[in-house]
Design an enzyme around this catalytic site. Structure first.
Site, short mmCIF file in Angstrom:
data_model
loop_
_atom_site.label_atom_id
_atom_site.label_comp_id
_atom_site.label_asym_id
_atom_site.label_seq_id
_atom_site.Cartn_x
_atom_site.Cartn_y
_atom_site.Cartn_z
N HIS A 98 -2.71 -1.24 0.68
CA HIS A 98 -2.95 -2.51 1.36
C HIS A 98 -4.32 -3.02 0.96
O HIS A 98 -5.23 -2.22 0.75
CB HIS A 98 -2.89 -2.33 2.89
CG HIS A 98 -2.68 -3.60 3.61
ND1 HIS A 98 -3.71 -4.42 3.98
CD2 HIS A 98 -1.54 -4.21 4.02
CE1 HIS A 98 -3.21 -5.49 4.58
NE2 HIS A 98 -1.89 -5.39 4.63
N GLU B 176 5.72 -1.86 5.28
CA GLU B 176 7.02 -2.04 4.64
C GLU B 176 7.84 -0.75 4.58
O GLU B 176 9.07 -0.81 4.47
CB GLU B 176 6.85 -2.61 3.24
CG GLU B 176 6.07 -3.91 3.17
CD GLU B 176 6.81 -5.10 3.75
OE1 GLU B 176 7.47 -4.93 4.79
OE2 GLU B 176 6.71 -6.19 3.17
N1 ACO Z 1 1.13 2.75 -5.76
C1 ACO Z 1 0.38 3.14 -6.82
N2 ACO Z 1 -0.86 2.69 -7.06
C2 ACO Z 1 -1.37 1.81 -6.17
C3 ACO Z 1 -0.66 1.36 -5.06
C4 ACO Z 1 0.64 1.87 -4.87
N3 ACO Z 1 1.39 1.49 -3.84
N4 ACO Z 1 -1.41 0.49 -4.38
C5 ACO Z 1 -2.56 0.37 -5.04
N5 ACO Z 1 -2.52 1.18 -6.13
C6 ACO Z 1 -3.59 1.38 -7.13
C7 ACO Z 1 -3.51 0.39 -8.27
O1 ACO Z 1 -2.62 0.82 -9.26
C8 ACO Z 1 -4.94 0.37 -8.73
O2 ACO Z 1 -5.18 1.54 -9.48
P1 ACO Z 1 -6.20 1.53 -10.74
O3 ACO Z 1 -7.53 1.20 -10.15
O4 ACO Z 1 -6.09 2.91 -11.26
O5 ACO Z 1 -5.69 0.45 -11.68
C9 ACO Z 1 -5.73 0.51 -7.43
O6 ACO Z 1 -4.85 1.14 -6.49
C10 ACO Z 1 -6.15 -0.83 -6.84
O7 ACO Z 1 -5.06 -1.75 -6.96
P2 ACO Z 1 -5.16 -3.23 -6.38
O8 ACO Z 1 -3.93 -3.98 -6.78
O9 ACO Z 1 -6.47 -3.84 -6.72
O10 ACO Z 1 -5.16 -2.89 -4.82
P3 ACO Z 1 -4.89 -3.83 -3.59
O11 ACO Z 1 -5.50 -3.21 -2.41
O12 ACO Z 1 -5.28 -5.20 -3.88
O13 ACO Z 1 -3.30 -3.75 -3.50
C11 ACO Z 1 -1.11 -3.95 -2.73
C12 ACO Z 1 -2.60 -4.03 -2.36
C13 ACO Z 1 -0.80 -5.10 -3.68
C14 ACO Z 1 -0.32 -4.11 -1.46
C15 ACO Z 1 -0.82 -2.59 -3.41
O14 ACO Z 1 -1.23 -1.54 -2.59
C16 ACO Z 1 0.64 -2.43 -3.81
O15 ACO Z 1 1.03 -2.94 -4.88
N6 ACO Z 1 1.45 -1.72 -2.98
C17 ACO Z 1 2.86 -1.54 -3.29
C18 ACO Z 1 3.68 -2.76 -2.87
C19 ACO Z 1 3.75 -2.88 -1.35
O16 ACO Z 1 3.95 -1.93 -0.63
N7 ACO Z 1 3.57 -4.15 -0.88
C20 ACO Z 1 3.59 -4.47 0.54
C21 ACO Z 1 2.18 -4.62 1.07
S1 ACO Z 1 2.17 -4.88 2.82
C22 ACO Z 1 2.50 -6.52 3.01
O17 ACO Z 1 2.13 -7.35 2.23
C23 ACO Z 1 3.32 -6.96 4.15
#
Ligand code: ACO
Length: 361
Positions: free
Chosen positions: A245, A303
């Site tokens: 998140h 989720e």
């Molecule tokens: N699985 C694997 N790696 C992840 C995940 C995940 N679920 N979430 C973040 N990361 C990693 C990224 O790959 C990245 O790694 P890196 O630095 O090695 O490249 C690092 O964490 C940071 O990623 P960002 O995209 O900058 O993190 P952010 O906090 O902005 O992401 C997000 C938030 C988009 C929700 C992300 O956690 C994600 O994609 N989760 C999976 C999809 C999901 O569950 N979405 C629902 C969110 S809840 C909602 O909106 C209602």
């Protein structure tokens, strides 16, 4: 520059606060724990709308008005349901909502509250070759949504769905809420703002995640080795759906609320065994993410257990984001009104980094 606008404060709001370090969600002065399972969705709509519509009645009258709005939306859009049905269920509901008037009155807002709850079951039934069931204006919102889907609504499932709708009704300046506020700032109508929210919610990094959570659980079950599957997914650059998140660095408080609801739905039935399996996958995912992404605290988000709850309630995974929208639309409308009241256009700047034209002498 942070290309995700991390930590940028783009609005003052009285609607909700997400405490990402402490793992708390506040909705208009109430903690999530106070509201979820205790307040009906219609009461929470009243809470969110209070002060934003001059003509707002008391909360029980408002719930009745939402019931009437369900009937009105059904009657208005029934003639075109057959044309919408071939689209995927999310696009179909979005297209139906686009046909609603773009007004500013409470009646316009209530039609938008009603629309995803009415159109989703109607279109799912059409897709199964069944006749859509008209709404019952006297029923509560969640019960009626389930009845329109399956013909009946058990009190336990209705309570579960109602708790879900309350749990997701608002959540700070998430991507879809920001999108609605941008459109609202142009003084476009409510429907235009809600369509922007729907567009943003659809993506798998936001409200499109719970369907893929089910696909992930099914794939892991078939593989027989959760940790290996999850490690492979990360190694090939995939994201583990239902985890991570932007704001929460600890567990999303909504995950625990929804997990408790799923647990209440049964321990010895199919939902119970699905929950036990999901809990094992959750632990494996947290372990794998801790090792693979040690620089970031990636925890369970809303989720993951949304997927289990909506599956238990009888919705197909393709429609999970529609049900999310049925709850979040309440927050979107309140944010739209709050933004409009500022009277200021949201218009940030970009920095040009492209080629520069040759100067003509
Ligand atoms: N699985 C694997 N790696 C992840 C995940 C995940 N679920 N979430 C973040 N990361 C990693 C990224 O790959 C990245 O790694 P890196 O630095 O090695 O490249 C690092 O964490 C940071 O990623 P960002 O995209 O900058 O993190 P952010 O906090 O902005 O992401 C997000 C938030 C988009 C929700 C992300 O956690 C994600 O994609 N989760 C999976 C999809 C999901 O569950 N979405 C629902 C969110 S809840 C909602 O909106 C209602």
């Amino acid at each position: 520059m942070a290309n995700g606008l991390d930590d940028v404060v783009a609005a003052d709001t009285v609607l909700s606060d997400v405490d990402g370090a402490g793992g708390h969600l506040t909705i208009r002065g109430h903690s999530l724990a106070e509201l979820a399972g205790r307040w009906r969705f219609g009461q929470v709509v009243h809470l969110l709308f209070d002060g934003f519509f001059d003509e707002l009645p008391g909360d029980s009258e408002l719930e009745q008005a939402i019931g009437k709005a369900r009937v009105e939306v059904f009657e208005r859009l029934q003639p075109i349901l057959g044309q919408l049905a071939p689209l995927d269920i999310y696009s179909a509901v979005r297209a139906g909502i686009a046909l609603l008037p773009d007004g500013e009155a409470l009646a316009d807002a209530l039609r938008l509250i009603a629309a995803p709850a009415v159109l989703t079951p109607a279109l799912l039934r059409l897709g199964r070759g069944e006749k859509p069931l008209p709404p019952d204006a006297s029923a509560d919102h969640a019960s009626d949504m389930l009845r329109m889907l399956g013909g009946t609504a058990s009190p336990a499932l209705a309570k579960a769905l109602d708790t879900y709708l309350v749990t997701v009704c608002d959540h700070g300046l998430n991507a879809s809420t920001f999108a609605t506020r941008v459109v609202a700032s142009t003084q476009a109508g409510l429907t235009s703002a809600i369509l922007a929210g729907l567009g943003a919610l659809k993506g798998p990094l936001h409200g499109g995640a719970p369907g893929p959570v089910i696909e992930m659980l099914d794939a892991i079950e078939a593989s027989g080795d959760a940790a290996a599957w999850l490690r492979d997914e990360i190694a090939r650059g995939g994201r583990i759906m239902g985890f991570g998140h932007r704001i929460y660095r600890v567990r999303d408080p909504r995950a625990d609320v929804l997990k408790a609801v799923v647990r209440q739905l049964g321990s010895s039935n199919q939902t119970g065994s699905r929950l036990a399996f999901a809990e094992r996958v959750e632990q494996a995912a947290l372990d794998v993410l801790r090792v693979a992404k040690p620089q970031r605290s990636i925890q369970t988000n809303v989720e993951f257990y949304t997927a289990l709850l909506l599956e238990a309630a009888g919705f197909p995974k393709e429609a999970f984001s529609n049900v999310f929208a049925a709850g979040r639309v309440a927050g979107w409308i309140a944010h739209t009104r709050e933004q409009q009241a500022t009277g200021r256009l949201i218009r940030p700047q970009s920095r040009y980094v492209g080629p520069v034209p040759d100067l003509v002498a």
